[in-house]
Design a protein around this motif. Structure first.
Motif, PDB file in Angstrom:
ATOM      1  N   MET A   1     -12.912  -4.925  -3.301  1.00 23.19           N
ATOM      2  CA  MET A   1     -13.619  -4.086  -2.337  1.00 23.19           C
ATOM      3  C   MET A   1     -12.694  -3.529  -1.258  1.00 23.19           C
ATOM      4  SD  MET A   1     -17.180  -6.080  -1.865  1.00 23.19           S
ATOM      5  CE  MET A   1     -18.202  -6.425  -3.275  1.00 23.19           C
ATOM      6  N   LEU A   2     -11.428  -3.871  -1.313  1.00 25.06           N
ATOM      7  CA  LEU A   2     -10.440  -3.327  -0.378  1.00 25.06           C
ATOM      8  C   LEU A   2      -9.762  -2.122  -1.026  1.00 25.06           C
ATOM      9  CD1 LEU A   2      -8.783  -6.632   0.871  1.00 25.06           C
ATOM     10  CD2 LEU A   2     -10.402  -5.196   2.116  1.00 25.06           C
ATOM     11  N   PRO A   3      -9.107  -1.277  -0.231  1.00 28.64           N
ATOM     12  CA  PRO A   3      -8.387  -0.141  -0.819  1.00 28.64           C
ATOM     13  C   PRO A   3      -7.287  -0.619  -1.764  1.00 28.64           C
ATOM     14  CG  PRO A   3      -8.538   0.091   1.560  1.00 28.64           C
ATOM     15  CD  PRO A   3      -9.044  -1.269   1.231  1.00 28.64           C
ATOM     16  N   HIS A   4      -7.094   0.093  -2.854  1.00 30.30           N
ATOM     17  CA  HIS A   4      -6.078  -0.264  -3.841  1.00 30.30           C
ATOM     18  C   HIS A   4      -4.784   0.472  -3.530  1.00 30.30           C
ATOM     19  CE1 HIS A   4      -9.169  -2.353  -6.030  1.00 30.30           C
ATOM     20  NE2 HIS A   4      -9.924  -1.267  -5.970  1.00 30.30           N
ATOM     21  N   THR A   5      -4.266   0.200  -2.331  1.00 29.04           N
ATOM     22  CA  THR A   5      -3.057   0.835  -1.817  1.00 29.04           C
ATOM     23  C   THR A   5      -2.190  -0.249  -1.181  1.00 29.04           C
ATOM     24  OG1 THR A   5      -4.095   1.228   0.328  1.00 29.04           O
ATOM     25  CG2 THR A   5      -4.306   2.978  -1.314  1.00 29.04           C
ATOM     26  N   PRO A   6      -0.984   0.064  -0.760  1.00 26.61           N
ATOM     27  CA  PRO A   6      -0.183  -0.933  -0.045  1.00 26.61           C
ATOM     28  C   PRO A   6      -0.889  -1.465   1.207  1.00 26.61           C
ATOM     29  CG  PRO A   6       1.234   0.851  -0.750  1.00 26.61           C
ATOM     30  CD  PRO A   6      -0.169   1.265  -1.084  1.00 26.61           C
ATOM     31  N   LEU A   7      -1.633  -0.616   1.906  1.00 25.21           N
ATOM     32  CA  LEU A   7      -2.368  -1.071   3.084  1.00 25.21           C
ATOM     33  C   LEU A   7      -3.461  -2.063   2.689  1.00 25.21           C
ATOM     34  CD1 LEU A   7      -2.816  -0.818   6.142  1.00 25.21           C
ATOM     35  CD2 LEU A   7      -4.379   1.046   5.679  1.00 25.21           C
ATOM     36  N   GLY A   8      -4.136  -1.823   1.573  1.00 22.74           N
ATOM     37  CA  GLY A   8      -5.161  -2.739   1.098  1.00 22.74           C
ATOM     38  C   GLY A   8      -4.583  -4.083   0.693  1.00 22.74           C
ATOM     39  N   ARG A   9      -3.389  -4.079   0.101  1.00 17.42           N
ATOM     40  CA  ARG A   9      -2.744  -5.338  -0.261  1.00 17.42           C
ATOM     41  C   ARG A   9      -2.356  -6.114   0.991  1.00 17.42           C
ATOM     42  NH1 ARG A   9      -1.181  -1.960  -4.424  1.00 17.42           N
ATOM     43  NH2 ARG A   9       0.740  -1.240  -3.454  1.00 17.42           N
ATOM     44  N   LYS A  10      -1.958  -5.423   2.030  1.00 20.22           N
ATOM     45  CA  LYS A  10      -1.636  -6.082   3.300  1.00 20.22           C
ATOM     46  C   LYS A  10      -2.892  -6.692   3.911  1.00 20.22           C
ATOM     47  CE  LYS A  10       0.402  -5.093   7.793  1.00 20.22           C
ATOM     48  NZ  LYS A  10       0.817  -4.037   8.708  1.00 20.22           N
ATOM     49  N   MET A  11      -4.028  -5.989   3.788  1.00 18.81           N
ATOM     50  CA  MET A  11      -5.297  -6.527   4.294  1.00 18.81           C
ATOM     51  C   MET A  11      -5.706  -7.766   3.508  1.00 18.81           C
ATOM     52  SD  MET A  11      -7.495  -3.076   4.714  1.00 18.81           S
ATOM     53  CE  MET A  11      -7.017  -1.762   5.805  1.00 18.81           C
ATOM     54  N   GLY A  12      -5.459  -7.760   2.211  1.00 17.48           N
ATOM     55  CA  GLY A  12      -5.813  -8.895   1.371  1.00 17.48           C
ATOM     56  C   GLY A  12      -5.024 -10.149   1.694  1.00 17.48           C
ATOM     57  N   MET A  13      -3.868 -10.006   2.295  1.00 22.71           N
ATOM     58  CA  MET A  13      -3.049 -11.156   2.664  1.00 22.71           C
ATOM     59  C   MET A  13      -3.666 -11.956   3.809  1.00 22.71           C
ATOM     60  SD  MET A  13      -0.431 -11.191   0.636  1.00 22.71           S
ATOM     61  CE  MET A  13       0.786 -12.173   1.457  1.00 22.71           C
ATOM     62  N   LYS A  14      -4.636 -11.373   4.505  1.00 24.27           N
ATOM     63  CA  LYS A  14      -5.271 -12.070   5.629  1.00 24.27           C
ATOM     64  C   LYS A  14      -6.483 -12.891   5.201  1.00 24.27           C
ATOM     65  CE  LYS A  14      -5.969  -8.427   7.812  1.00 24.27           C
ATOM     66  NZ  LYS A  14      -6.156  -7.192   8.503  1.00 24.27           N
ATOM     67  N   LEU A  15      -6.725 -12.965   3.891  1.00 24.53           N
ATOM     68  CA  LEU A  15      -7.835 -13.737   3.351  1.00 24.53           C
ATOM     69  C   LEU A  15      -7.327 -15.097   2.877  1.00 24.53           C
ATOM     70  CD1 LEU A  15     -10.790 -13.940   2.291  1.00 24.53           C
ATOM     71  CD2 LEU A  15      -9.939 -12.954   0.161  1.00 24.53           C
ATOM     72  N   HIS A  16      -8.002 -16.156   3.331  1.00 19.83           N
ATOM     73  CA  HIS A  16      -7.659 -17.523   2.934  1.00 19.83           C
ATOM     74  C   HIS A  16      -8.930 -18.187   2.420  1.00 19.83           C
ATOM     75  CE1 HIS A  16      -3.812 -17.047   5.023  1.00 19.83           C
ATOM     76  NE2 HIS A  16      -4.508 -16.461   5.976  1.00 19.83           N
ATOM     77  N   VAL A  17      -8.918 -18.617   1.161  1.00 16.88           N
ATOM     78  CA  VAL A  17     -10.105 -19.173   0.525  1.00 16.88           C
ATOM     79  C   VAL A  17      -9.828 -20.622   0.129  1.00 16.88           C
ATOM     80  CG1 VAL A  17     -11.781 -18.885  -1.329  1.00 16.88           C
ATOM     81  CG2 VAL A  17     -10.647 -16.887  -0.376  1.00 16.88           C
ATOM     82  N   TYR A  18     -10.814 -21.499   0.405  1.00 16.76           N
ATOM     83  CA  TYR A  18     -10.708 -22.907   0.065  1.00 16.76           C
ATOM     84  C   TYR A  18     -11.971 -23.336  -0.665  1.00 16.76           C
ATOM     85  CZ  TYR A  18      -6.832 -22.799   3.293  1.00 16.76           C
ATOM     86  OH  TYR A  18      -5.652 -22.484   3.900  1.00 16.76           O
ATOM     87  N   ALA A  19     -11.821 -24.148  -1.708  1.00 14.41           N
ATOM     88  CA  ALA A  19     -12.958 -24.571  -2.517  1.00 14.41           C
ATOM     89  C   ALA A  19     -13.843 -25.558  -1.767  1.00 14.41           C
ATOM     90  CB  ALA A  19     -12.472 -25.202  -3.820  1.00 14.41           C
ATOM     91  N   GLY A  20     -13.269 -26.344  -0.872  1.00 17.44           N
ATOM     92  CA  GLY A  20     -14.031 -27.355  -0.139  1.00 17.44           C
ATOM     93  C   GLY A  20     -14.191 -27.001   1.328  1.00 17.44           C
ATOM     94  N   GLU A  21     -14.518 -28.021   2.123  1.00 22.23           N
ATOM     95  CA  GLU A  21     -14.757 -27.829   3.560  1.00 22.23           C
ATOM     96  C   GLU A  21     -13.472 -27.749   4.381  1.00 22.23           C
ATOM     97  OE1 GLU A  21     -17.641 -28.501   5.807  1.00 22.23           O
ATOM     98  OE2 GLU A  21     -19.156 -28.385   4.249  1.00 22.23           O
ATOM     99  N   ASP A  22     -12.415 -28.387   3.902  1.00 23.66           N
ATOM    100  CA  ASP A  22     -11.197 -28.529   4.701  1.00 23.66           C
ATOM    101  C   ASP A  22     -10.301 -27.308   4.568  1.00 23.66           C
ATOM    102  OD1 ASP A  22     -12.064 -31.085   5.325  1.00 23.66           O
ATOM    103  OD2 ASP A  22     -11.075 -31.955   3.579  1.00 23.66           O
ATOM    104  N   HIS A  23      -9.693 -26.922   5.683  1.00 20.12           N
ATOM    105  CA  HIS A  23      -8.699 -25.843   5.682  1.00 20.12           C
ATOM    106  C   HIS A  23      -7.588 -26.213   6.647  1.00 20.12           C
ATOM    107  CE1 HIS A  23      -9.942 -24.159   9.600  1.00 20.12           C
ATOM    108  NE2 HIS A  23     -11.176 -24.444   9.209  1.00 20.12           N
ATOM    109  N   SER A  24      -6.450 -25.581   6.514  1.00 22.45           N
ATOM    110  CA  SER A  24      -5.273 -25.945   7.303  1.00 22.45           C
ATOM    111  C   SER A  24      -4.992 -24.949   8.431  1.00 22.45           C
ATOM    112  CB  SER A  24      -4.061 -26.029   6.384  1.00 22.45           C
ATOM    113  OG  SER A  24      -3.862 -24.786   5.749  1.00 22.45           O
TER     114      SER A  24
END
Length: 148
Positions: free
Chosen positions: A110-133
């Motif tokens: 759902m993000l732009p498929h451009t270098p800017l969109g890839r940079k935006m995607g780097m700010k996403l952090h996904v964890y399967a459980g409750e804990d994050h770092s």
């Protein structure tokens, strides 16, 4: 004469948000997270500048797939450039084996498929459980059921 405000990369103030994916529909979660990553929730949104915030998604294993998506929605990947190198996986299989990949794929689609969109995607952090770092960043809890 008034001029339109255009954000500059050095002026962007970024926040950290924690989103709980427990019992939230995958598409609604992905579209809301993608809008926050792009910065569309801010009045300073500028299309050609990365004005978005960081998002941490927890409980990815408990995201909800509605309808028949778990058996009918397919994700494609190419193992090699050879004929017959394309492999498919259902959303239910991906959720069972790699729920982090399921949410990352949905949001990045759902993000732009451009270098800017890839940079935006780097700010996403996904964890399967409750804990994050990312406790040091002091993330705010974001209830997306109010945003949907």
């Amino acid at each position: 004469m008034r001029t339109t405000y255009m954000a500059k990369p050095g002026e962007v103030d970024r926040k950290w948000y924690v989103v709980d994916a427990k019992d939230v529909s995958l598409g609604r979660l992905a579209s809301t997270v993608a809008a926050i990553l792009r910065g569309k929730n801010k009045p300073t949104y500028t299309p050609h500048v990365d004005t978005g915030d960081f998002v941490i998604v927890i409980n990815a294993a408990e995201v909800k797939l509605t309808g028949k998506k778990s058996s009918q929605k397919l994700y494609y990947r190419h193992i090699s450039n050879n004929p017959g190198g394309m492999h498919t996986r259902t959303a239910g299989d991906l959720k069972a084996n790699d729920p982090v990949k399921l949410i990352e794929t949905s949001v990045k689609g759902m993000l732009p498929h451009t270098p800017l969109g890839r940079k935006m995607g780097m700010k996403l952090h996904v964890y399967a459980g409750e804990d994050h770092s990312h406790a040091a960043q002091k993330p705010e809890k974001l209830d997306i059921t109010n945003l949907i």
